[in-house]
Enzyme design. Sequence first.
Site, PDB file in Angstrom:
ATOM      1  N   ARG A   1       0.844  -1.196   0.000  1.00 32.30           N
ATOM      2  CA  ARG A   1       0.000   0.000   0.000  1.00 32.30           C
ATOM      3  C   ARG A   1       0.878   1.246   0.000  1.00 32.30           C
ATOM      4  O   ARG A   1       0.993   1.956   1.003  1.00 32.30           O
ATOM      5  CB  ARG A   1      -0.957  -0.034   1.188  1.00 32.30           C
ATOM      6  CG  ARG A   1      -2.038  -1.089   0.993  1.00 32.30           C
ATOM      7  CD  ARG A   1      -3.142  -1.001   2.013  1.00 32.30           C
ATOM      8  NE  ARG A   1      -4.308  -1.728   1.544  1.00 32.30           N
ATOM      9  CZ  ARG A   1      -5.433  -1.846   2.230  1.00 32.30           C
ATOM     10  NH1 ARG A   1      -5.544  -1.307   3.432  1.00 32.30           N
ATOM     11  NH2 ARG A   1      -6.449  -2.516   1.738  1.00 32.30           N
TER      12      ARG A   1
ATOM     13  N   GLN B   1      -0.739   2.001  -6.164  1.00 36.82           N
ATOM     14  CA  GLN B   1      -2.189   2.163  -6.008  1.00 36.82           C
ATOM     15  C   GLN B   1      -2.972   1.594  -7.184  1.00 36.82           C
ATOM     16  O   GLN B   1      -4.029   1.007  -7.004  1.00 36.82           O
ATOM     17  CB  GLN B   1      -2.537   3.640  -5.821  1.00 36.82           C
ATOM     18  CG  GLN B   1      -2.201   4.164  -4.431  1.00 36.82           C
ATOM     19  CD  GLN B   1      -2.573   5.627  -4.268  1.00 36.82           C
ATOM     20  OE1 GLN B   1      -2.802   6.345  -5.245  1.00 36.82           O
ATOM     21  NE2 GLN B   1      -2.634   6.088  -3.031  1.00 36.82           N
TER      22      GLN B   1
ATOM     23  N   ASP C   1      -3.466  -2.163  -6.743  1.00 35.20           N
ATOM     24  CA  ASP C   1      -3.982  -2.609  -5.444  1.00 35.20           C
ATOM     25  C   ASP C   1      -5.363  -3.239  -5.603  1.00 35.20           C
ATOM     26  O   ASP C   1      -6.389  -2.573  -5.493  1.00 35.20           O
ATOM     27  CB  ASP C   1      -4.027  -1.416  -4.483  1.00 35.20           C
ATOM     28  CG  ASP C   1      -4.387  -1.815  -3.061  1.00 35.20           C
ATOM     29  OD1 ASP C   1      -4.724  -3.000  -2.833  1.00 35.20           O
ATOM     30  OD2 ASP C   1      -4.344  -0.950  -2.175  1.00 35.20           O
TER      31      ASP C   1
ATOM     32  N   SER D   1      -7.898  -3.062  -2.592  1.00 36.78           N
ATOM     33  CA  SER D   1      -8.632  -1.800  -2.466  1.00 36.78           C
ATOM     34  C   SER D   1      -9.736  -1.677  -3.502  1.00 36.78           C
ATOM     35  O   SER D   1     -10.857  -1.255  -3.198  1.00 36.78           O
ATOM     36  CB  SER D   1      -7.666  -0.613  -2.581  1.00 36.78           C
ATOM     37  OG  SER D   1      -6.826  -0.545  -1.450  1.00 36.78           O
TER      38      SER D   1
ATOM     39  N   TYR E   1      -2.925  -1.413   8.215  1.00 37.57           N
ATOM     40  CA  TYR E   1      -3.958  -2.200   8.875  1.00 37.57           C
ATOM     41  C   TYR E   1      -3.948  -1.921  10.380  1.00 37.57           C
ATOM     42  O   TYR E   1      -2.965  -1.449  10.938  1.00 37.57           O
ATOM     43  CB  TYR E   1      -3.750  -3.701   8.636  1.00 37.57           C
ATOM     44  CG  TYR E   1      -3.810  -4.094   7.186  1.00 37.57           C
ATOM     45  CD1 TYR E   1      -5.027  -4.236   6.537  1.00 37.57           C
ATOM     46  CD2 TYR E   1      -2.640  -4.295   6.455  1.00 37.57           C
ATOM     47  CE1 TYR E   1      -5.083  -4.588   5.197  1.00 37.57           C
ATOM     48  CE2 TYR E   1      -2.690  -4.639   5.116  1.00 37.57           C
ATOM     49  CZ  TYR E   1      -3.917  -4.786   4.494  1.00 37.57           C
ATOM     50  OH  TYR E   1      -3.961  -5.130   3.165  1.00 37.57           O
TER      51      TYR E   1
END
Length: 387
Positions: A153, A158, A161, A164, A257
């Site tokens: 992350r 991005q 990902d 996500s 997280y």
Amino acid sequence: MRDFVRPEFLVDRRDQSDGTIREAKPEAGARMYVNVAVLKETQPHERRVALVPSVAPRLIKLGAKLHMQTGAGDAVKLTDAAYKDVTFIADPKKLVALADVVLAVQPPSIEVVGQMQEGAILVSFIYAKHDSALVQMLLDRKITCFAMERVPRITRAQSMDALSSQSALAGYYSVQLGATHLGRVLPKITTAAGAIGPARVLVMGLGVAGLEALATAHRLGAVTEGYDVRPETQEQALSLGAKFVETGIDARGKGGYARELTAEEKARVDSVLTTHIQAADLIITTAAIPGRESPKLISKKQVAGMKAGAVIVDLSADGGGNCEDTVPGETVQIGLVTIVAPLNVPSLLGEDASALYSKNQYNLLALFVKDNIVEIDWTMRFFPRPS
């Protein structure tokens, strides 16, 4: 049906001293391409496909020669005819036998991986802690595996990902799912007979899924509250028109997280949350830690004190659920409360989930499929060199 056409130069991979892995150069006049195979998903509850028609031409421009398993897109109403310049093969073992890169959503079976050629590349979700036999097969076959759930992350990653992109869809869908089980509307509606609503929605866990759930519930007119053990999410919740439930506990962990709470911290959080839980009409829980059991956020005692007709949508059912009364994969009645615990929620929106996942995988492949060859530079920060 056409067989693989594979020039000899693709067989010889050479480990460069500068840390790159590059295909051998072709002989004069040889055609250059990278064989990419896309598997059909076979696991229960899985409707997604790793490649959609709109992304196929982009892979071809990278130098890919595309092969797919027959009927790979059937679950999301994508027929084989929807794919252009793609060869279809029914037998998955034959499909992967000469592939340089194999794409999938869920981990392929050990039998299929066993038919992949040594040195090939697999790109899919893997969840290695849950299947040591598969990991051993990958090691034995010397297969380079990019586990989509392990994409870091960081800003640069991005666009790759997948967790996500899939979580955003799950967050959206959770509100729709909850609304169908509620006996009331989400927004305030004024009629000649009087006004009704709005409903109160509490979202627990403000990662990608939770924030999308908050945004969706707010757009639909509900009064929204958000809770997370990471205090930095407060600003994000407020920006989406929601109130933030403050407990005074900071549980920031590694990698974006949340860490697991201590027993004392859990008791303190439970005391604060109980009031909000029992005032909500709809609760959406999203707390999940990849590769580990989902943390319990709602106790049986808290459920027993909830409003009659209240609904909990547990998005973490794949990891056992965030509620002590959750039954993964089922919708259950606990007293006068409904608990909905669907499995593999992104797959329920298979069309859009496949489109996003396919783009995630393309963005990853674009890093190492260049000029019609596979070239992985392990010296790059994004690719930690394997041991």
